[in-house]
Design a protein around this motif. Structure first.
Motif, short mmCIF file in Angstrom:
data_model
loop_
_atom_site.label_atom_id
_atom_site.label_comp_id
_atom_site.label_asym_id
_atom_site.label_seq_id
_atom_site.Cartn_x
_atom_site.Cartn_y
_atom_site.Cartn_z
N LYS A 44 -32.48 6.59 -70.95
CA LYS A 44 -33.94 6.44 -71.06
C LYS A 44 -34.56 7.60 -71.83
O LYS A 44 -35.53 7.42 -72.58
CB LYS A 44 -34.58 6.30 -69.68
CG LYS A 44 -34.33 4.94 -69.04
CD LYS A 44 -35.00 4.82 -67.69
CE LYS A 44 -34.83 3.41 -67.11
NZ LYS A 44 -35.48 3.27 -65.77
N GLN A 45 -33.99 8.80 -71.67
CA GLN A 45 -34.47 9.94 -72.46
C GLN A 45 -34.26 9.66 -73.94
O GLN A 45 -35.15 9.90 -74.77
CB GLN A 45 -33.72 11.21 -72.08
CG GLN A 45 -34.08 11.80 -70.74
CD GLN A 45 -33.38 13.13 -70.50
OE1 GLN A 45 -33.27 13.97 -71.39
NE2 GLN A 45 -32.89 13.32 -69.29
N GLY A 46 -33.08 9.15 -74.29
CA GLY A 46 -32.80 8.84 -75.68
C GLY A 46 -33.70 7.74 -76.22
O GLY A 46 -34.22 7.84 -77.34
N ILE A 47 -33.92 6.69 -75.43
CA ILE A 47 -34.76 5.59 -75.85
C ILE A 47 -36.18 6.06 -76.14
O ILE A 47 -36.82 5.61 -77.09
CB ILE A 47 -34.76 4.48 -74.77
CG1 ILE A 47 -33.38 3.81 -74.73
CG2 ILE A 47 -35.85 3.45 -75.02
CD1 ILE A 47 -33.14 2.96 -73.50
N SER A 48 -36.67 7.00 -75.34
CA SER A 48 -38.04 7.49 -75.51
C SER A 48 -38.24 8.22 -76.83
O SER A 48 -39.38 8.37 -77.29
CB SER A 48 -38.40 8.42 -74.35
OG SER A 48 -37.71 9.66 -74.45
N LEU B 183 -41.01 2.60 -72.94
CA LEU B 183 -40.45 3.95 -72.95
C LEU B 183 -40.72 4.66 -74.27
O LEU B 183 -40.67 5.89 -74.33
CB LEU B 183 -38.94 3.90 -72.71
CG LEU B 183 -38.48 3.57 -71.30
CD1 LEU B 183 -36.97 3.30 -71.28
CD2 LEU B 183 -38.82 4.72 -70.34
N GLY B 184 -40.99 3.89 -75.34
CA GLY B 184 -41.30 4.51 -76.62
C GLY B 184 -40.55 3.97 -77.81
O GLY B 184 -40.82 4.38 -78.95
N ALA B 185 -39.61 3.06 -77.59
CA ALA B 185 -38.82 2.51 -78.70
C ALA B 185 -39.70 1.70 -79.64
O ALA B 185 -40.48 0.86 -79.20
CB ALA B 185 -37.69 1.65 -78.17
N GLN B 186 -39.54 1.95 -80.95
CA GLN B 186 -40.30 1.20 -81.94
C GLN B 186 -39.71 -0.18 -82.17
O GLN B 186 -40.43 -1.17 -82.31
CB GLN B 186 -40.36 1.98 -83.26
CG GLN B 186 -41.28 1.37 -84.31
CD GLN B 186 -41.38 2.22 -85.56
OE1 GLN B 186 -40.88 3.34 -85.61
NE2 GLN B 186 -42.03 1.69 -86.58
#
Length: 322
Positions: free
Chosen positions: A187-191, A222-225
């Motif tokens: 989830k950190q990476g996805i953000s 989470l922030g993924a474009q």
């Protein structure tokens, strides 16, 4: 070779895969093993170069015969290995795999040099010359020091306004008893990522949602474009946060799917690196679907041959075979 604005940097593991050639046996009963270059980020680099792009690999192998074999393998296909470190203190990472009679894998992982890549060993100025940075390691998130180094590079890339690609690359064999920790790190990476590639299994594990559209929406929150969910022969579900659709693949006779996901990622990044602003492609859903369809074809081509690196096609093969 010099990194430039059109190059793609992939950071992660480069390792030896020893595949048991004896059919339907446990590793303990295997006698014949074949050595192959492996590691998801290395496969992505190779796919990019085979298609005509420029790729830089960052990681660590042992300063031993296996490490030199791996470096030569990448050098021979013209992947930039300027950021590959040869470790004098730890051996090259190795994985041993057999396929048992029931079709399940028997797997032993001997982790070595890739785990010990530290922040002070990285050439950040060289890394940030690339237009796109891809984080698709199956091992980087396992433990420190590589875990912290990996996330640090991702944060720096995000701060520098680089296009960030992330493939969580979940391997159940590596995360036994630690799946909640994997989810937290993923989830950190996805953000921090602009483009996410996951399998449907990975989407469900990380998002906690059984419905694919709900899982994709959780990633966007989470922030993924953009999010690409690979569905095997069914194609790829792609979403840019505004529209979502399953882009079909091409019909093939699959022989070996090893490396198909990495080839898909490499093909996608290769196409995105050809434009000045990759994020504009993600916003244009029709163009994004065209990119994903082409990437599906590359992944399908890989499935028609045995092996990962050896099965990667060039553009002529993509057009002629698929």
């Amino acid at each position: 070779m010099v990194a430039n604005s059109s190059s793609i940097l992939c950071i992660g593991e480069l390792l030896i895969d020893f595949f048991c050639k004896d059919a339907g046996v446990h590793l303990a009963d295997g006698h014949i093993f074949e050595k192959q270059a492996g590691g998801a980020p290395a496969n992505v680099c190779a796919a990019i170069v085979k298609l005509g792009g420029k790729a830089v690999f960052a990681g660590k192998v042992g300063n031993d015969p296996f490490g030199h074999f791996l470096k030569k393998t990448l050098d021979d296909i013209q992947v930039d290995t300027s950021l590959l470190i040869m470790d004098n203190d730890h051996p090259t990472t190795m994985a041993f795999v057999s396929v048992k009679a029931d079709g399940e894998r028997d797997f032993v992982f001997n982790r070595g040099a890739d785990a010990f890549l530290t922040e002070d060993e990285l050439d950040y100025s060289y890394m940030m010359e690339s237009s796109i940075l891809h984080f698709g390691s199956a091992t980087a998130l396992l433990d420190n020091p590589f875990q912290s180094s990996y996330l640090h590079v991702m944060k720096l890339a995000k701060e520098k306004g680089k296009f960030v690609s992330f493939d969580p690359n979940f391997r159940a064999d590596l995360w036994k008893g630690r799946i909640p920790h994997f989810i937290e790190l993923a989830k950190q990476g996805i953000s921090m990522a602009d483009f996410i590639k996951v399998s449907d299994e990975e989407l469900r594990i990380i998002s906690g949602k059984d419905d694919l559209e709900e899982g994709i929406e959780a990633f966007h929150q989470l922030g993924a474009q953009s999010v690409a969910v690979t569905l095997g022969k069914e194609g790829t579900m792609i979403s840019n946060g505004q529209e979502a659709e399953t882009v079909p693949s091409v019909k093939i006779r699959s022989i070996d799917s090893t490396g198909a996901g990495d080839a898909f990622v490499g093909a996608t990044l290769y196409q995105l690196a050809k434009v000045q602003n990759p994020s504009q492609v993600l916003a244009d859903f029709q163009e994004l679907k065209r990119v994903i369809y082409s990437s599906n074809k590359v992944g399908a081509c890989v499935c028609t041959k045995i092996g990962a690196l050896s099965a990667l096609p060039n553009m002529e093969e993509v057009y002629s075979m698929c």
